[in-house]
Motif scaffolding. Structure first.
Motif, PDB file in Angstrom:
ATOM      1  N   ASN A 254       1.014  -1.242  -0.123  1.00  0.00           N
ATOM      2  CA  ASN A 254      -0.184  -0.029  -0.192  1.00  0.00           C
ATOM      3  C   ASN A 254       0.752   1.076  -0.222  1.00  0.00           C
ATOM      4  N   ASN A 256       2.551   4.500  -2.714  1.00  0.00           N
ATOM      5  CA  ASN A 256       1.888   5.374  -3.339  1.00  0.00           C
ATOM      6  C   ASN A 256       1.845   4.691  -4.973  1.00  0.00           C
ATOM      7  N   ARG A 298      -0.017  -5.225   4.889  1.00  0.00           N
ATOM      8  CA  ARG A 298       0.158  -5.992   5.716  1.00  0.00           C
ATOM      9  C   ARG A 298       0.177  -5.568   7.143  1.00  0.00           C
ATOM     10  N   ARG A 299       0.677  -4.194   7.409  1.00  0.00           N
ATOM     11  CA  ARG A 299       0.605  -3.407   8.608  1.00  0.00           C
ATOM     12  C   ARG A 299      -0.687  -2.626   8.904  1.00  0.00           C
ATOM     13  N   GLU A 310      -1.370  11.686  -1.026  1.00  0.00           N
ATOM     14  CA  GLU A 310      -1.815  10.848  -2.135  1.00  0.00           C
ATOM     15  C   GLU A 310      -3.265  10.207  -1.922  1.00  0.00           C
ATOM     16  N   GLY A 452      11.193   8.109  -1.606  1.00  0.00           N
ATOM     17  CA  GLY A 452      11.254   9.703  -1.696  1.00  0.00           C
ATOM     18  C   GLY A 452      10.433  10.102  -3.062  1.00  0.00           C
TER      19      GLY A 452
END
Ligand code: NAP
Length: 534
Positions: A254, A256, A298-299, A310, A452
């Motif tokens: 998950n 960007n 997953r977290r 975003e 980044g």
């Protein structure tokens, strides 16, 4: 009245350098810069001079009275950042650009790659005063731009405005472009080292990280890298086909990129038709049956890799709902990301397409008999481990049916023949940009890994070029052999003039269709256009 930084922020900090009251933070010299999702303007410090608006390469800064509906939440996002401890303790002084003065001399540098990291490195080199710097930039494809052309999503045209600054760099005296030239096959690194004082490697990270679970290679399971390359018209991917006949697709990871993939899959094709999306991709998306994209992290939401800006952008994309399960969220805590997710969890869905964000779910298998039929998810719990929050599997499993899977778990660099490579991290090992091969430097994702945004590469390039210039000043970069003009040994290369012909061709075709450009997606066609008058 104050100015506000909005979604397109590229973090390159051009605005920081011109702010007379130093109210834009974090600056590249502050510790938060490396992890900042974007830059923020302190409404309490802004004197409304508008200098930042003028220099922002992507038009991301607006006056508060000029904000569009989609930009209004950014006013609060900017102000909130300064609520953090110590964030208003900045000195009221202007930041200055780091250009060195030289008393003559000449420096020849080869830059390998033509994306943001490469262009920022060229700009840093060519901005030196009193030194005759010549930069030759080498790129495998017939078009420059790297991830700006092939990574930034087509519905984020403002982000692509960074190319204007790069085009200015390419106009500078001392700059030459060698497109259609692969270092490693057309020319070896050693051959470059013989001809230049220094070689700066800025080739990015173009392959995908493997997920390492059964079923990963089933037909219907693709890397996000392929999909992004496809909709952006990368010649290596433009003619792929994706089976969009199922109603549900799952994106694993998950970050960007995962949000980009989900947004493009659920976007109204007629809106995409106004962008520079590749035509073969647009044709397939027009007949897509995908109605739901499930993005699996997953977290938990606090650790989610996507940025708040975003998430805000996705939440405001017309035609698709953003759906969150309240039971997977922590209590709202004043953090912008969690507050926004909580607000989304309370919304009533209204569109016929949706993006569902799932948390605390790790994929253990991609299932199917000859084709993807689903993803097996394992519920996770979070455990703090040496300052890192890890996802630990539980005994709770779930089968999520779908016809298509995109693995979006990060990019990975590839080795360049003749240079060392750290296979675990997917980078060229380096010490602040210096590679353990005399005269060779690395910058961008191949130096530090895929993290980044576009402008983050500016500070990265500044640090690498700083090391290179220190070595040059100290006499550690011997003069190159006089081996004649490299253009003579590269008869197939496309130069800046050739790229301009490709660019004009694409922009002209775009004008006729009221689009920013219509991309050429075949190398042979690009070469034919580049060589038309040349
Ligand atoms: P990323 O931000 O590193 O996200 C990778 C995702 O994959 C994370 O959610 C990570 O989860 C997950 N992951 C990794 N290994 C996994 C595994 N074995 N199983 C399940 N999940 C796994 O990478 P990215 O999305 O490719 O983005 C790369 C960089 O480009 C980022 O800096 C991003 O911000 C930038 N980018 C920016 C924009 C924009 O600003 N518009 C657009 C695209 C990309 P964990 O967090 O749990 O490891």
């Amino acid at each position: 009245m104050t100015h506000v930084v909005t979604r397109a922020c590229c973090n390159d900090a051009s605005c920081v350098a011109v702010c007379p009251v130093n109210c834009i933070h974090p600056t590249p010299d502050e510790p938060d810069y490396g992890t900042a999702e974007m830059l923020y303007i302190d409404p309490a410090g802004c004197v409304d001079c508008g200098a930042c608006v003028e220099v922002c390469p992507v038009g991301a800064i607006s006056a508060d009275y000029d904000l569009t509906d989609e930009q209004i939440p950014f006013e609060e996002l900017n102000a909130r950042w300064f609520d953090g401890p110590g964030r208003r303790d900045y000195p009221q002084e202007q930041q200055v650009a780091r250009v060195r003065e030289w008393a003559g001399g000449d420096l020849r540098v080869a830059v390998v790659g033509s994306g943001p990291a490469a262009c920022y490195a060229a700009e840093e080199l060519l901005a030196q005063r009193g030194l005759d710097v010549r930069v030759d930039m080498f790129e495998r494809l017939p078009t420059p731009g790297g991830l700006v052309r092939f990574g930034v999503a087509p519905d984020h045209q403002d982000t692509k405005d960074a190319t204007r600054a790069f085009a200015n760099t390419m106009r500078r005296k001392g700059f030459r472009l060698f497109l259609n030239t692969e270092i490693g096959s057309d020319l070896r690194i050693d051959e470059l080292r013989e001809r230049y004082h220094a070689v700066v490697v800025a080739v990015g990270a173009l392959t995908d990280r493997p997920l390492g679970i059964p079923g990963e290679d089933l037909p219907g399971s693709h890397s996000a890298t392929e999909f992004v390359g496809w909709y952006n018209g990368h010649p290596d991917f433009a003619h792929r086909t994706f089976d969009l006949s199922g109603e549900r697709a799952v994106v694993i990871g998950n970050g960007n990129v995962a949000l980009d993939v989900a947004r493009i899959l659920t976007a109204d094709p007629e809106r995409l038709a106004k962008t520079d999306i590749a035509d073969p991709a647009l044709a397939q998306l027009r007949s897509s049956s995908v109605r739901e994209v499930v993005v699996v992290g997953r977290r938990g939401p606090v650790q989610a890799a996507f940025t708040t800006k975003e998430l805000l952008g996705l939440a405001r994309t017309p035609g698709a709902d953003l759906v969150v399960r309240p039971e997977e969220l922590p209590e709202p805590d004043g953090e912008s990301k969690i507050d926004l997710l909580a607000e989304l969890a309370g919304r009533r869905p209204s569109a016929d397409r949706r993006v569902a964000l799932r948390f605390l779910a790790a994929p253990t298998e991609i299932t199917g008999d000859g084709w993807v039929e689903g993803v097996r998810l394992c519920r996770t719990r979070l455990v703090a481990d040496n300052g890192v929050v890890r996802a630990i599997p539980t005994d709770d499993f779930e089968e999520l049916a779908c016809g298509l899977v995109f693995r979006s778990v990060g990019y990975r660099g590839s080795p360049l023949p003749g240079l060392p490579f750290d296979d675990r991290r997917g980078v060229i090992p380096n010490d602040a940009g210096r590679v353990a091969v005399p005269g060779v430097y690395a910058t961008g994702w191949i130096k530090r890994g895929p993290s980044g945004v576009i402008g983050t590469n500016r500070k990265c390039a500044r640090d690498t070029v700083g090391a290179l210039l220190d070595d040059f000043r100290e006499g550690r970069l011997p003069a190159p052999a006089e081996a004649g003009d490299i253009a003579d040994v590269l008869p197939r290369h496309i130069d800046l003039g050739g790229w301009r012909r490709i660019n004009d061709h694409e922009v002209d075709a775009g004008r006729r269709q009221r689009r920013p450009r219509v991309k050429l997606v075949d190398v042979a066609e690009m070469l034919a256009v580049a060589r038309q008058d040349g």
